[in-house]
Design an enzyme around this catalytic site. Sequence first.
Site, PDB file in Angstrom:
ATOM      1  N   ASN A   1       8.731  14.038  24.244  1.00 47.38           N
ATOM      2  CA  ASN A   1       8.225  15.241  23.574  1.00 47.38           C
ATOM      3  C   ASN A   1       8.229  16.450  24.506  1.00 47.38           C
ATOM      4  O   ASN A   1       8.276  17.588  24.060  1.00 47.38           O
ATOM      5  CB  ASN A   1       6.755  15.055  23.131  1.00 47.38           C
TER       6      ASN A   1
ATOM      7  N   CYS B   1      15.133  15.636  14.374  1.00 42.76           N
ATOM      8  CA  CYS B   1      15.423  15.932  15.790  1.00 42.76           C
ATOM      9  C   CYS B   1      15.637  14.659  16.590  1.00 42.76           C
ATOM     10  O   CYS B   1      16.387  14.637  17.563  1.00 42.76           O
ATOM     11  CB  CYS B   1      14.278  16.719  16.401  1.00 42.76           C
TER      12      CYS B   1
ATOM     13  N   CYS C   1      24.031   0.177  18.249  1.00 41.72           N
ATOM     14  CA  CYS C   1      23.774   1.618  18.281  1.00 41.72           C
ATOM     15  C   CYS C   1      22.450   1.833  18.996  1.00 41.72           C
ATOM     16  O   CYS C   1      21.944   0.929  19.657  1.00 41.72           O
ATOM     17  CB  CYS C   1      23.743   2.197  16.864  1.00 41.72           C
TER      18      CYS C   1
END
Length: 463
Positions: A132, A250, A418
């Site tokens: 963050n 995001c 992934c």
Amino acid sequence: MENARASDFAEELALLRTELTRKDEEISRLKTLISSKLGEPVSDISEVLLDQAGGDFVGSVVHYVLNNEDIGRYSRQLILPEIGVRGQLKLKSSSVLIVGAGGLGCPAAIYLTAAGIGKLGLVDFDEVEINNLHRQVLHTEDRLGVSKVISAAQSCKRLNSSVVFVPYRLQLNSQNALQIIKHYDVVLDATDNVATRYLLNDACVLTKKPLVSGSALRFEGQLTVYNYQGGPCYRCLYPKPPPPETVTNCSDGGVLGVVPGIIGCLEALEAIKIVANIGTTYFQRLLLFDALDLSFRTIKLRPHQPTCLVCGDKPTITELIDYEQFCGARATDKDRSKNILTSDERISVKRYKEMLERNIPHLLIDVRTPVEMEICQLPHTAINIPMDSVGKEESVNRIKEEIKSQMTEDSLPVILVCRRGNDSQTAVRTLQEKLKDSNITVKDIQGGLTAWAKQVDNNFPVY
Ligand SMILES: [Zn+2]
């Protein structure tokens, strides 16, 4: 004669003193009463008086006086004719709710605090994480794991202790939204998911509050004000939610920290203008910010729609609904995990580790982007076929050729990986369809590289 006057005066003085004491007691009683009604400490409302002028203050209670400290602190904005004492008093008597204490919420909160907003509510359920900090600039390294709203309120309080901060450590939902929002004059949407956008929109329409809405992704940002001065609400523009698979957040798409920083500051700016009743705000217009060529563009939005289900002439949404169901997506900005494949189409990271230890032949395909491949890779050599080219003929041919070059038969199992085990599931389905005429099995690694880092190799980077 003189003595008689002096005696009269003394008597008058004594009467005035008694009256003053009585008034002091009355004020003290009123303070306690107001404080209990507002749920704020008495010290925070020591200058609170009801708005006797009947002016157009946004709040119902007005901090009537600017004290010397206020005058000194806000002097640079007090001398602006557009703000002045009246504007500063409006700020001081107003309240703003910021939903989301992240990349948008942090800059918005700190500038509203600095400007002298009276009360600032902060809503967020999450705790501070290391990923963050590049954009959520109120949080600090020593507050990892701390509630974001507490962290943000602590940082803001250091800047301006005269603001009343109300941290709500919860996820806003249909049960609590109206109850919270009704205590504020303006609401800021600083979240990153569609379900919360609809929830906030409907709650603001139902409580008649302006909604300042911002978003940021990659190098782009957007800003507008909904439900204000006869302008449209979010539903007027988007009556139906977008398909969940078309929405990128995001966490998946990435964002440059300064982009939400800029949009968050603009959200604070719009809130200040609404509260102080100055200038024109961004209602019925949308600001598009492109950080790569540093351009700001404005597009005109559709006006308020009389057919809108929540703010139209005959609204059918008169109370909050289930927004996760309505949007087919969760109302969280956190990582979402998909469940597309069955358990026998997946292998766990521990099982994959065993395969590597036992040298079991397989073809590993990493479906992340090349830029992610540069961040980290599994110890086994993988070929990189990014998600957007998995279904292409050239990719399928490459896989077949690769298998042929490694084995005499075409039964080499294909394993996809992934970042978190979401994209890899979609890719398995795509490849199964493309390879259905062969006997090649395609599976994915459950939880992807994140699970590998958690369960197998603690030194493996997580991004
Ligand atoms: Zn509407």
